[in-house]
Design a protein around this motif. Structure first.
Motif, PDB file in Angstrom:
ATOM      1  N   MET A   1      42.473  44.017  41.719  1.00  0.00           N
ATOM      2  CA  MET A   1      41.783  44.089  40.409  1.00  0.00           C
ATOM      3  C   MET A   1      40.456  43.566  40.831  1.00  0.00           C
ATOM      4  O   MET A   1      39.473  44.116  40.359  1.00  0.00           O
ATOM      5  N   LEU A   2      40.407  42.473  41.432  1.00  0.00           N
ATOM      6  CA  LEU A   2      39.199  41.641  41.728  1.00  0.00           C
ATOM      7  C   LEU A   2      38.237  42.745  42.457  1.00  0.00           C
ATOM      8  O   LEU A   2      37.059  42.434  42.569  1.00  0.00           O
TER       9      LEU A   2
ATOM     10  N   LEU B   1      35.160  43.458  33.361  1.00  0.00           N
ATOM     11  CA  LEU B   1      35.572  42.178  32.441  1.00  0.00           C
ATOM     12  C   LEU B   1      37.121  41.851  32.514  1.00  0.00           C
ATOM     13  O   LEU B   1      37.950  42.824  32.531  1.00  0.00           O
ATOM     14  N   VAL B   2      37.380  40.679  32.684  1.00  0.00           N
ATOM     15  CA  VAL B   2      38.778  40.232  32.943  1.00  0.00           C
ATOM     16  C   VAL B   2      39.022  39.278  31.456  1.00  0.00           C
ATOM     17  O   VAL B   2      38.556  38.280  31.289  1.00  0.00           O
TER      18      VAL B   2
ATOM     19  N   LEU C   1      41.450  30.761  37.624  1.00  0.00           N
ATOM     20  CA  LEU C   1      41.441  31.991  37.476  1.00  0.00           C
ATOM     21  C   LEU C   1      39.864  32.620  37.174  1.00  0.00           C
ATOM     22  O   LEU C   1      39.379  33.553  37.794  1.00  0.00           O
ATOM     23  N   GLY C   2      39.491  32.088  36.143  1.00  0.00           N
ATOM     24  CA  GLY C   2      37.920  32.533  35.635  1.00  0.00           C
ATOM     25  C   GLY C   2      36.744  32.282  36.780  1.00  0.00           C
ATOM     26  O   GLY C   2      36.042  33.028  36.987  1.00  0.00           O
ATOM     27  N   ILE C   3      37.097  31.216  37.546  1.00  0.00           N
ATOM     28  CA  ILE C   3      36.224  31.047  38.763  1.00  0.00           C
ATOM     29  C   ILE C   3      36.283  32.247  39.989  1.00  0.00           C
ATOM     30  O   ILE C   3      35.297  32.718  40.224  1.00  0.00           O
ATOM     31  N   ARG C   4      37.435  32.552  39.978  1.00  0.00           N
ATOM     32  CA  ARG C   4      37.774  33.687  40.999  1.00  0.00           C
ATOM     33  C   ARG C   4      37.100  34.698  40.270  1.00  0.00           C
ATOM     34  O   ARG C   4      36.635  35.596  41.092  1.00  0.00           O
ATOM     35  N   VAL C   5      37.324  35.100  39.211  1.00  0.00           N
ATOM     36  CA  VAL C   5      36.960  36.384  38.444  1.00  0.00           C
ATOM     37  C   VAL C   5      35.375  36.471  38.685  1.00  0.00           C
ATOM     38  O   VAL C   5      34.792  37.377  39.008  1.00  0.00           O
TER      39      VAL C   5
ATOM     40  N   SER D   1      29.351  35.961  38.272  1.00  0.00           N
ATOM     41  CA  SER D   1      28.772  36.202  36.755  1.00  0.00           C
ATOM     42  C   SER D   1      28.698  35.009  36.237  1.00  0.00           C
ATOM     43  O   SER D   1      28.912  33.994  36.516  1.00  0.00           O
ATOM     44  N   THR D   2      27.529  35.238  35.200  1.00  0.00           N
ATOM     45  CA  THR D   2      26.831  33.800  34.421  1.00  0.00           C
ATOM     46  C   THR D   2      27.387  34.051  33.095  1.00  0.00           C
ATOM     47  O   THR D   2      26.976  33.446  32.150  1.00  0.00           O
TER      48      THR D   2
END
Length: 73
Positions: free
Chosen positions: A1-2, A9-10, A22-26, A59-60
């Motif tokens: 997915m990544l 958007l995840v 998880l957010g950091i990886r995304v 992403s910011t």
């Protein structure tokens, strides 16, 4: 997915202590991230999220399910 470039958007409702990592990886993959509250559960996670958003290609934009946005300072 990544690695899928069609996904922009995840969304996550993972276990609270897993949401920030998880957010950091995304975001490191250049995708936006939205998580249920709480998105960050420790001050260490907060520091990691802030640091990760300053890295190239990250992403910011991220937000919690309540709509609270976090933008880099």
């Amino acid at each position: 997915m990544l690695e899928d470039k069609t996904i922009k958007l995840v969304l996550s409702a993972a276990i609270p202590e897993e949401r920030a990592p998880l957010g950091i990886r995304v975001m490191q993959h250049g995708k936006d991230y939205m998580a249920d509250k709480p998105g960050i559960t420790t001050l260490e996670q907060l520091a990691e999220v802030r640091a990760s958003r300053r890295r190239p290609n990250a992403s910011t934009r991220s937000c919690t399910a309540s709509g609270s946005r976090t933008e880099p300072r």
